[in-house]
Design an enzyme around this catalytic site. Structure first.
Site, mmCIF file in Angstrom:
data_model
loop_
_atom_site.group_PDB
_atom_site.id
_atom_site.type_symbol
_atom_site.label_atom_id
_atom_site.label_comp_id
_atom_site.label_asym_id
_atom_site.label_seq_id
_atom_site.Cartn_x
_atom_site.Cartn_y
_atom_site.Cartn_z
ATOM 1 N N LYS A 182 23.957 -22.764 43.283
ATOM 2 C CA LYS A 182 24.181 -21.719 42.788
ATOM 3 C C LYS A 182 26.088 -21.423 42.107
ATOM 4 O O LYS A 182 26.036 -20.961 41.293
ATOM 5 C CB LYS A 182 23.906 -20.269 43.131
ATOM 6 C CG LYS A 182 22.097 -20.699 43.136
ATOM 7 C CD LYS A 182 22.261 -19.003 44.551
ATOM 8 C CE LYS A 182 20.785 -19.620 44.622
ATOM 9 N NZ LYS A 182 19.781 -18.958 45.834
ATOM 10 N N GLN A 213 20.966 -14.743 49.945
ATOM 11 C CA GLN A 213 20.242 -15.459 50.547
ATOM 12 C C GLN A 213 19.586 -15.211 51.344
ATOM 13 O O GLN A 213 19.185 -14.984 52.571
ATOM 14 C CB GLN A 213 21.051 -16.920 50.407
ATOM 15 C CG GLN A 213 19.884 -18.290 50.756
ATOM 16 C CD GLN A 213 19.438 -18.598 49.324
ATOM 17 O OE1 GLN A 213 19.954 -18.239 48.235
ATOM 18 N NE2 GLN A 213 18.067 -19.545 49.169
ATOM 19 N N ASP A 225 18.576 -10.784 41.693
ATOM 20 C CA ASP A 225 17.049 -11.435 42.434
ATOM 21 C C ASP A 225 15.793 -11.125 41.758
ATOM 22 O O ASP A 225 14.957 -11.296 41.940
ATOM 23 C CB ASP A 225 17.359 -11.299 44.161
ATOM 24 C CG ASP A 225 17.715 -12.851 44.308
ATOM 25 O OD1 ASP A 225 16.728 -14.157 43.966
ATOM 26 O OD2 ASP A 225 17.733 -12.565 45.349
HETATM 27 N N1 GUN Z 1 15.867 -17.669 48.919
HETATM 28 C C1 GUN Z 1 14.802 -18.650 48.773
HETATM 29 N N2 GUN Z 1 14.853 -18.365 47.457
HETATM 30 C C2 GUN Z 1 15.470 -17.374 47.378
HETATM 31 C C3 GUN Z 1 16.498 -16.619 45.830
HETATM 32 O O1 GUN Z 1 15.445 -16.760 44.945
HETATM 33 N N3 GUN Z 1 16.661 -15.220 46.045
HETATM 34 C C4 GUN Z 1 17.581 -15.464 47.249
HETATM 35 N N4 GUN Z 1 18.459 -14.899 47.802
HETATM 36 N N5 GUN Z 1 16.710 -15.885 48.933
HETATM 37 C C5 GUN Z 1 16.156 -17.392 48.292
#
Ligand code: GUN
Length: 283
Positions: A52, A96, A119
């Site tokens: 990211k 996350q 998200d």
């Molecule tokens: N963990 C796995 N996929 C995601 C996601 O799309 N967002 C977040 N915040 N954590 C994750």
């Protein structure tokens, strides 16, 4: 043999579009910033967070990383979220998941300002998606919709079957297909005669989390098959779809890796841009 839906190609197109818009905002004196919180040292999460950050850097988005130790308390995490909510230089906040044991994901998700919730996990944003009036799209389902659109795959009136009913993928995926006028079925672990249901699908989305779960006998000739799975089998990354035999029947199919995966980050970047635009009253 089916056509391969190339997630890298589509994500590059989305990222280029976002990068151009970020540049335009920068020219107006507006910066775009994503804050990512990682608690603990889960290796998969570390890789996701690193990816990211890399995407932000490529697109001119400022990335701020907050690494908290495994031992961080709920109060410490909430204090950080509140600080980022109040920080006008931060447009998007992502915590996350999964969180280490002892921390409550629900409380943390609900603490994030819905206007910064890139998200789209906050109940306010989930509700907006349900209504069909939303700014932030859940990253994975939105990535799938972007791929369908890129390949001119029309959803209107089609039989769409989504296998999996998670809050992150299955449920919002079904909503986005419904908004495009698909006839949507959500299948799951309790569905009876699953193969019969999935064989109806013109568009089949697999979000099960089980390696090679979707076999060729479950797929109609000419179906579009979207594989959201990300599993490890025999040390190799593989999806929820048994790719080789299914690809012989499908008209279009996404590979793993190189399919849906790259799209999720592209949509996250898009959401961060949207957040910055909304916060600066730009449409
Ligand atoms: N963990 C796995 N996929 C995601 C996601 O799309 N967002 C977040 N915040 N954590 C994750």
């Amino acid at each position: 043999m089916s056509n391969i839906i190339d997630g890298k190609l589509v994500s590059s197109a989305v990222k280029e579009r976002v990068a151009n818009e970020v540049k335009e905002l920068n020219h107006k004196g507006i910066s775009v910033c994503l804050a990512v919180i990682l608690v603990g040292s889960d290796p998969a999460s570390q890789i996701y967070v690193a990816n990211k950050k890399k995407a932000c850097e490529q697109l001119g988005i400022i990335s701020k990383e907050y690494l908290l130790p495994e031992t961080a308390t709920q109060d410490e995490l909430l204090a950080l979220v509140n600080e980022l909510n109040a920080d006008k230089t931060v447009n998007g906040i992502l915590c996350q998941l999964p969180l280490p044991k002892g921390l409550d994901e629900k409380v943390v998700i609900e603490a994030i300002d819905p206007n910064k919730d890139v998200d789209a996990f906050h109940p306010v944003n989930v509700g907006r998606i349900m209504i069909g009036d939303y700014d932030f799209l859940p990253c994975t389902p939105a990535g799938v919709m972007e791929m369908l659109s890129f390949y001119n795959i029309d959803v209107c009136g089609k039989e769409c079957v989504v296998i999996g009913r998670s809050n992150i993928v299955g449920k919002p995926m079904s909503m986005l297909l419904l908004h495009k006028n698909g006839t949507v079925t959500i299948a799951h672990s309790r569905t009876q005669n699953l193969a019969e249901v999935t064989r109806r699908a013109d568009i089949l989305v697999a979000a099960v989390g089980k390696a090679k779960f979707v076999t060729a006998d479950m797929v109609k000739d000419g179906a579009v098959v979207i594989d959201v799975g990300m599993n490890r089998a025999d040390g190799k990354l593989c999806g929820d779809v048994d790719f080789d035999p299914v690809s012989k029947k499908a008209s279009y199919i996404t590979p793993v890796p190189g399919g849906v995966g790259p799209m999720t980050i592209a949509t996250l970047m898009q959401n961060t841009l949207t957040a910055a635009k909304r916060q600066n009253n730009i449409n």
